[in-house]
Scaffold this active site. Structure first.
Site, PDB file in Angstrom:
ATOM      1  N   HIS A   1       0.837  -1.209   0.000  1.00 37.98           N
ATOM      2  CA  HIS A   1       0.000   0.000   0.000  1.00 37.98           C
ATOM      3  C   HIS A   1       0.869   1.256   0.000  1.00 37.98           C
ATOM      4  O   HIS A   1       1.293   1.727   1.050  1.00 37.98           O
ATOM      5  CB  HIS A   1      -0.910  -0.010   1.228  1.00 37.98           C
ATOM      6  CG  HIS A   1      -1.998   1.023   1.182  1.00 37.98           C
ATOM      7  ND1 HIS A   1      -3.247   0.810   1.701  1.00 37.98           N
ATOM      8  CD2 HIS A   1      -2.019   2.283   0.682  1.00 37.98           C
ATOM      9  CE1 HIS A   1      -3.997   1.885   1.531  1.00 37.98           C
ATOM     10  NE2 HIS A   1      -3.271   2.812   0.922  1.00 37.98           N
TER      11      HIS A   1
ATOM     12  N   ASN B   1      -5.060   6.029  -6.965  1.00 36.38           N
ATOM     13  CA  ASN B   1      -5.609   7.391  -6.904  1.00 36.38           C
ATOM     14  C   ASN B   1      -4.629   8.443  -7.399  1.00 36.38           C
ATOM     15  O   ASN B   1      -4.335   9.418  -6.723  1.00 36.38           O
ATOM     16  CB  ASN B   1      -6.110   7.724  -5.496  1.00 36.38           C
ATOM     17  CG  ASN B   1      -5.001   7.744  -4.457  1.00 36.38           C
ATOM     18  OD1 ASN B   1      -3.959   7.136  -4.648  1.00 36.38           O
ATOM     19  ND2 ASN B   1      -5.220   8.459  -3.377  1.00 36.38           N
TER      20      ASN B   1
ATOM     21  N   ARG C   1       2.043   8.852  -6.464  1.00 35.36           N
ATOM     22  CA  ARG C   1       1.629  10.191  -6.928  1.00 35.36           C
ATOM     23  C   ARG C   1       1.870  10.456  -8.414  1.00 35.36           C
ATOM     24  O   ARG C   1       1.601  11.556  -8.877  1.00 35.36           O
ATOM     25  CB  ARG C   1       2.324  11.302  -6.126  1.00 35.36           C
ATOM     26  CG  ARG C   1       2.183  11.199  -4.612  1.00 35.36           C
ATOM     27  CD  ARG C   1       0.780  11.411  -4.148  1.00 35.36           C
ATOM     28  NE  ARG C   1       0.706  11.541  -2.693  1.00 35.36           N
ATOM     29  CZ  ARG C   1      -0.346  11.151  -1.970  1.00 35.36           C
ATOM     30  NH1 ARG C   1      -1.397  10.616  -2.556  1.00 35.36           N
ATOM     31  NH2 ARG C   1      -0.363  11.313  -0.672  1.00 35.36           N
TER      32      ARG C   1
ATOM     33  N   PHE D   1      -4.027  14.907   4.487  1.00 36.34           N
ATOM     34  CA  PHE D   1      -3.870  13.693   5.283  1.00 36.34           C
ATOM     35  C   PHE D   1      -2.709  12.876   4.731  1.00 36.34           C
ATOM     36  O   PHE D   1      -2.584  12.726   3.522  1.00 36.34           O
ATOM     37  CB  PHE D   1      -5.127  12.820   5.177  1.00 36.34           C
ATOM     38  CG  PHE D   1      -6.322  13.339   5.928  1.00 36.34           C
ATOM     39  CD1 PHE D   1      -6.444  13.111   7.289  1.00 36.34           C
ATOM     40  CD2 PHE D   1      -7.340  14.009   5.272  1.00 36.34           C
ATOM     41  CE1 PHE D   1      -7.566  13.544   7.986  1.00 36.34           C
ATOM     42  CE2 PHE D   1      -8.464  14.455   5.958  1.00 36.34           C
ATOM     43  CZ  PHE D   1      -8.571  14.227   7.320  1.00 36.34           C
ATOM     44  N   GLY D   2      -1.892  12.305   5.594  1.00 38.68           N
ATOM     45  CA  GLY D   2      -0.909  11.338   5.114  1.00 38.68           C
ATOM     46  C   GLY D   2       0.454  11.490   5.744  1.00 38.68           C
ATOM     47  O   GLY D   2       0.834  12.569   6.199  1.00 38.68           O
TER      48      GLY D   2
ATOM     49  N   ASP E   1       1.056   2.478   3.762  1.00 40.07           N
ATOM     50  CA  ASP E   1       0.205   3.586   3.310  1.00 40.07           C
ATOM     51  C   ASP E   1       1.041   4.860   3.139  1.00 40.07           C
ATOM     52  O   ASP E   1       0.623   5.957   3.521  1.00 40.07           O
ATOM     53  CB  ASP E   1      -0.957   3.835   4.269  1.00 40.07           C
ATOM     54  CG  ASP E   1      -2.009   4.775   3.665  1.00 40.07           C
ATOM     55  OD1 ASP E   1      -1.912   5.085   2.463  1.00 40.07           O
ATOM     56  OD2 ASP E   1      -2.919   5.188   4.398  1.00 40.07           O
TER      57      ASP E   1
ATOM     58  N   HIS F   1      -5.439  -0.539   5.848  1.00 36.96           N
ATOM     59  CA  HIS F   1      -5.106   0.136   7.102  1.00 36.96           C
ATOM     60  C   HIS F   1      -6.146   0.021   8.219  1.00 36.96           C
ATOM     61  O   HIS F   1      -6.761   1.008   8.627  1.00 36.96           O
ATOM     62  CB  HIS F   1      -4.768   1.615   6.877  1.00 36.96           C
ATOM     63  CG  HIS F   1      -5.612   2.313   5.842  1.00 36.96           C
ATOM     64  ND1 HIS F   1      -6.970   2.409   5.929  1.00 36.96           N
ATOM     65  CD2 HIS F   1      -5.262   2.944   4.690  1.00 36.96           C
ATOM     66  CE1 HIS F   1      -7.424   3.064   4.879  1.00 36.96           C
ATOM     67  NE2 HIS F   1      -6.419   3.403   4.104  1.00 36.96           N
TER      68      HIS F   1
END
Lengths: 463, 309
Positions: A67, A101, A71, A332-333, A314, A239
Site C-alpha cells: 500500500h 488514486n 503520486r 492527510f498522510g 500507506d 489500514h
C-alpha cells in the site's frame, strides 16, 4: 524496472536468515546469481561472487509494501515513481503496490500499462499497480477490472475514497471474483467523518478538533464482511485501525470468510495523544487517524496472532506546502517508507511484543499471499518491456516474499542494533511529512537487493 | 514579576502562577479604565496587530482599547479586505506583519490550533483571541477575574457551564483555568453538544440542567450557535430553550448569591431568559469591562512594560 543488465553474483554470508515462508530462522549463507536465489545453505563458496558479510544482521526476503502512493502521474511535486521507489529501496522494500488514486486515476488498462511502462523506465524496485474499482474513483460505475487484471493490476481499490454505496461494493466483489484479485477497501462511513481531522476521543475533545469515531470504520468493515459472505468475493481491509475492526476480522476469520487486512506501522506505534503533545503538528494528520492506546494494543495483538496478515505503510507523501498550514487545511498522510522498519523494530520487536519471525512474515509472505504473488500466479499475460533485463520487468517474477531457491533475488538485510535519528531532510522520498523527525530508532535496513541488483547499501540508494 | 509564558495560547498549558499574575495585574489596570483621561504611556512605541479571521465585536474592540489605553499603536487586519482573499497563507500573512515591525499579534481563527501554528512561525508574542473550538484563554481569564472579584476567591467555587460545550472554546479555557485555581466545574447540555470523555478533563458532565445548576456559585451560560441546528445536533431552538434555557426558576436552584455569566453575544429567550440576564445576579456587563482590564494586563506583561528601568 530501471535496473539493466545482468547483476553480479552476490554472497550474503553468515547472517541470521529469517524466511517464514520456508520456516527458516537460522544462521545461513545466501548466494544470489543471475537475478535469482541460487543457493541457500551453510559454508557456501563465494566462487567469484562479491561477498557481503552479514554476521549479526537479519537476512530476509525482500519486503513487500502492499500500500503506497507514488503520486505519478499528476502530483509529481509530491512524489514520482523514481523518488518513491528509491524511498522504498532506502526503507528495505523490494516491491511496492501502487495505489490507483493518481491524476488521472488508474481506472483502465491503458493506465495500468502506463504505470508499468513508467516503472520499467524509472523504478528501482518492483512496482505492482492497483486498478480502481470504479471509474474515476467516483464510487458509481465499475471500472474495467478484467482488462486491468490482464494488463497486470494485482488488486483493485478506490483507496483514498471508501466505496460508500453498498450495491457498488457488492457488484465489485461479485464481478471481480472471477479475476482472483482482492478488492482493497478504505473503510470509512463518510457521513460519520465529515470535516473530521483526527480520532474522536478524549484528545479531540481537548484539542477542539472534529473527530472520526472508530465506528465509522467498523460499520464499513462489518458491511464488507457481510458482502464477502454474500458474494464470495475477496475483501482486503486497508489500514485497519480500531479495536472493533480487529474483533470483526477475528469473527470473519473464524467463519472462514475470504477477508484479509493490513495495518500500518504508524497505527501500530503511535496514538492520538501525539496530536496534542506536538501541539497540532500537521504531520500527525493521517487517515485513518492515529487512534487511542487501546486500539493500538488490539492491533498489535491481532498482528501477533495473524488476524492481521500484512503490514503496509500507506506511504502518503505530501509537499511541505500541503502540510505547513492550519491543521484542518493540511493534507492527510505520512511519508512512511523510510521509517517503517526501524519504527517497527524499535516499538514492537526490541521490547519483545512481536517476534522477529512474525514481523518479517507480515512484511513478506503475508502480503505475497494476499496478493497471490506465489509461484505460478504471475505473470498475468504481460511480457517484459523491451530493453529491460530478461530477469525482471514490471510484475514478472517478483520475489514472492520468500528466499526459495530459484525465486527472484529480492533480499533485504537489516541491522537490528543500528541506531539512527530520523532526519526527514535526508529522505529519498519527496515527502518529508513524518511525525518521527528527530526520533532515535534502532534497527535499520542496510542492504536492499532487487532481482540481484544492490539498490541500497548502508542507507544509500545506489540505483 | 514576569510571565513564564512567551505567548498566550491556551490555559491548559499556562502555569497557575502566570494566571495569578495576570489576574493581580488586571486589578490595578481596571482602575485606569475609570479615569477621566484613559491613557498611560506604558506601551508607547509598541505596535499591536489584531488579525481576525472570524467576526468579533467585543474581543477585538476590547484588545484594541486595552492597547490604546496604554498608548500602543494598533492595526487591525480584517481578512475580508486583505490579501487573505487573494489566497495568501496564514504563514505569509504573519511574516508580512512581522517584517513591518509589529510587536505582538492577536489572532482569532476558525481552525483549532492555528495560534500554536502562528507562534511557531513568529518570534514575537502571539495572543490567542479564540481558535476554532479549542481555547479562548483571555475570555477564560476575564471570567475568572470576574468570579474572583465578586466572590473574593476561586478556590472551592462550584461553577456550572451550560450549553454547547462541544463547540465552545470558552468552556475549554474556563475548565482548564478553573481546575487549576481549585474550583470545581460541572458541564451541561444536550448529549450531542457534550464532547466525548470530557470527564477526563476533571469535570462532571450531565444532560440535566437542574442537576448542574443546583448549589452552584456560578452559572455560566454559553451562546447557542443556531447553525448547529442545521447539522441536526438538536431539533429546535424552542425545545433547547425549554430543556436547557436558564430561567428564573432554574437559577433559583443555584446558591442564592450565585453569579450569572454569559460571554456574549446572547440569544435572549433561547439559552438565557431576559429576566435573569438583566437581573442583579448577572455579571454580563462586568465581564466586558473586566475583559479590557485583563487584556491590558496581558499586553503589559508580554510586551515588556514590566522591564522598563
Amino acid at each position: 524496472m530501471k535496473l539493466r543488465g545482468k547483476p553480479e553474483p552476490l554472497l550474503i554470508r553468515g547472517g541470521r536468515v529469517i524466511d517464514p515462508a520456508q520456516g527458516i530462522d537460522a544462521e545461513m549463507d545466501v548466494l544470489l546469481a543471475d537475478g535469482v536465489v541460487s543457493q541457500l545453505g551453510h559454508g557456501l563458496e563465494a566462487d567469484g561472487a562479491r561477498v557481503f558479510e552479514a554476521r549479526g544482521l537479519w537476512v530476509v526476503p525482500g519486503l513487500i509494501d502492499m500500500h503506497v502512493h507514488l503520486r505519478e502521474p499528476g502530483e509529481e511535486w509530491k512524489e514520482d515513481i523514481a523518488s518513491g521507489t528509491r524511498a522504498a529501496a532506502a526503507g528495505g522494500f523490494t516491491t511496492v503496490v501502487a495505489m490507483a488514486n493518481t491524476r488521472p486515476p488508474v481506472d483502465d488498462a491503458s493506465m495500468v500499462n502506463s504505470i508499468l511502462a513508467r516503472a520499467a523506465e524509472k523504478a528501482v524496485v518492483h512496482v505492482l499497480p492497483v486498478g480502481a474499482v470504479t471509474r474515476g474513483l467516483e464510487g458509481k460505475e465499475l471500472a474495467e477490472m478484467g482488462d486491468m487484471a490482464e494488463a497486470g493490476a494485482v488488486a483493485f481499490s478506490d483507496d483514498g475514497h471508501p466505496i460508500a454505496d453498498a450495491e457498488v461494493m457488492r457488484c465489485a466483489l461479485e464481478y471481480g471474483c472471477v479475476f482472483g484479485k482482492p478488492i482493497i477497501d478504505h473503510c470509512q462511513e463518510p457521513s460519520l467523518t465529515r470535516d473530521a481531522v483526527m480520532h474522536l476521543g478524549y484528545w479531540s475533545t481537548v484539542l477542539g478538533l472534529r473527530g472520526m469515531p472508530a465506528a465509522a470504520e467498523e460499520i464499513m468493515v462489518a458491511r464488507d464482511i457481510m458482502l464477502a459472505r454474500l458474494t464470495g468475493g475477496r475483501v482486503h481491509i486497508a489500514h485497519a485501525s480500531t479495536r472493533g475492526t480487529v474483533d470483526l476480522l477475528r469473527g470473519a476469520r473464524a467463519e472462514g470468510l475470504p477477508v484479509t487486512a493490513e495495518v500500518t506501522p504508524t497505527h501500530l506505534c503511535l496514538t492520538d495523544r501525539l496530536v496534542h503533545d506536538t501541539w497540532y503538528d500537521t504531520n500527525t494528520k493521517v487517515n485513518p487517524p492515529l487512534r487511542a492506546a487501546e486500539d493500538v494494543e488490539a492491533l498489535r495483538r491481532a498482528l501477533a496472532e495473524g488476524v492481521i496478515e500484512a503490514i503496509a505503510t500507506d506511504h502518503a507523501p505530501h509537499h511541505l506546502d500541503d502540510k505547513d498550514v492550519e491543521y484542518n487545511y493540511a493534507a492527510f498522510g505520512i511519508s512512511a517508507l523510510e521509517t517503517a522498519v526501524p519504527l517497527l523494530l524499535t516499538e514492537l520487536v526490541h521490547p519483545g511484543l512481536i517476534a522477529p519471525g512474525t514481523l518479517i512474515e507480515r512484511l513478506t509472505a503475508g502480503p505475497a499471499r494476499i496478493l497471490g504473488l506465489g509461484a505460478g500466479s504471475l505473470p498475468v499475460g504481460r511480457q517484459p518491456a523491451a530493453g529491460s533485463a530478461p530477469v525482471v520487468a514490471g510484475c514478472r517474477r517478483v520475489g514472492a516474499g520468500s528466499l526459495r531457491v530459484g525465486g527472484c533475488a529480492d533480499v533485504t538485510v537489516i541491522d537490528p542494533g543500528l541506531e539512527r535519528t530520523v532526519d526527514p531532510e535526508r529522505f529519498y522520498s519527496k515527502g518529508r511529512n513524518t511525525p518521527l523527525g528527530g526520533r532515535k530508532l534502532r534497527g535499520w535496513p542496510v542492504l536492499t537487493v532487487v532481482a540481484g541488483h544492490v539498490v541500497m547499501r548502508d542507507g544509500e540508494v545506489l540505483a | 514579576m514576569k510571565l513564564k509564558s512567551r505567548d498566550i495560547l491556551a490555559l491548559e498549558e499556562m502555569p497557575r502562577e502566570d494566571m495569578e499574575l495576570i489576574l493581580d495585574t488586571a486589578s490595578s489596570m481596571k482602575e485606569i479604565i475609570y479615569r477621566p483621561i484613559k491613557k498611560v504611556p506604558t506601551l508607547r512605541g509598541k505596535t499591536v496587530v489584531t488579525l481576525f479571521y472570524e467576526a468579533s465585536t467585543r474581543t477585538r474592540t476590547s484588545f484594541e482599547l486595552a492597547a490604546k489605553y496604554m498608548s500602543a499603536d494598533t492595526v487591525s487586519i480584517a481578512t475580508a479586505t486583505s490579501s487573505v482573499q487573494k489566497g495568501e497563507t496564514l504563514k505569509d500573512t504573519a511574516r508580512t506583519l512581522r517584517v513591518m515591525g509589529s510587536d505582538c499579534v492577536i489572532m482569532r481563527h476558525p481552525v483549532s490550533g492555528s495560534c500554536h501554528f502562528l507562534a511557531r512561525v513568529l518570534d514575537i508574542p502571539v495572543i490567542n483571541g479564540g481558535d476554532g473550538m479549542h481555547e479562548h484563554p483571555t475570555q477564560g481569564l476575564l471570567d475568572m477575574f470576574t468570579m474572583r472579584e465578586k466572590k473574593g476567591r476561586l478556590e472551592g467555587l462550584r461553577v456550572a457551564i451550560i450549553g454547547d460545550i462541544y463547540h465552545s472554546r470558552v468552556a475549554r479555557s474556563n475548565i482548564w483555568g478553573l481546575k487549576k485555581m481549585g474550583a470545581s466545574v460541572v458541564v451541561c447540555g444536550p448529549a450531542t453538544l457534550l464532547p466525548p470523555e470530557i470527564e477526563k478533563m476533571g469535570v462532571e458532565a450531565t444532560t440535566r440542567v437542574e442537576e448542574a445548576v443546583k448549589d452552584a456559585d456560578v452559572v455560566m451560560v454559553l451562546r447557542l450557535q443556531l447553525e448547529r441546528q442545521q447539522r441536526g445536533l438538536f431539533p429546535s431552538a424552542r425545545e433547547y430553550s425549554r430543556l436547557w434555557g436558564i430561567t428564573r426558576e432554574r437559577l433559583n436552584l443555584a446558591k442564592p448569591d450565585a453569579l450569572l455569566m454569559h460571554p456574549g453575544p446572547m440569544n435572549r429567550g433561547i439559552e438565557i431568559a431576559s429576566e435573569v440576564a438583566d437581573s442583579p445576579q448577572s455579571t454580563i456587563e462586568d465581564q466586558v469591562t473586566n475583559g479590557v482590564a485583563v487584556r491590558m494586563a496581558i499586553l503589559y506583561l508580554l510586551l515588556g512594560g514590566g522591564e522598563e528601568k
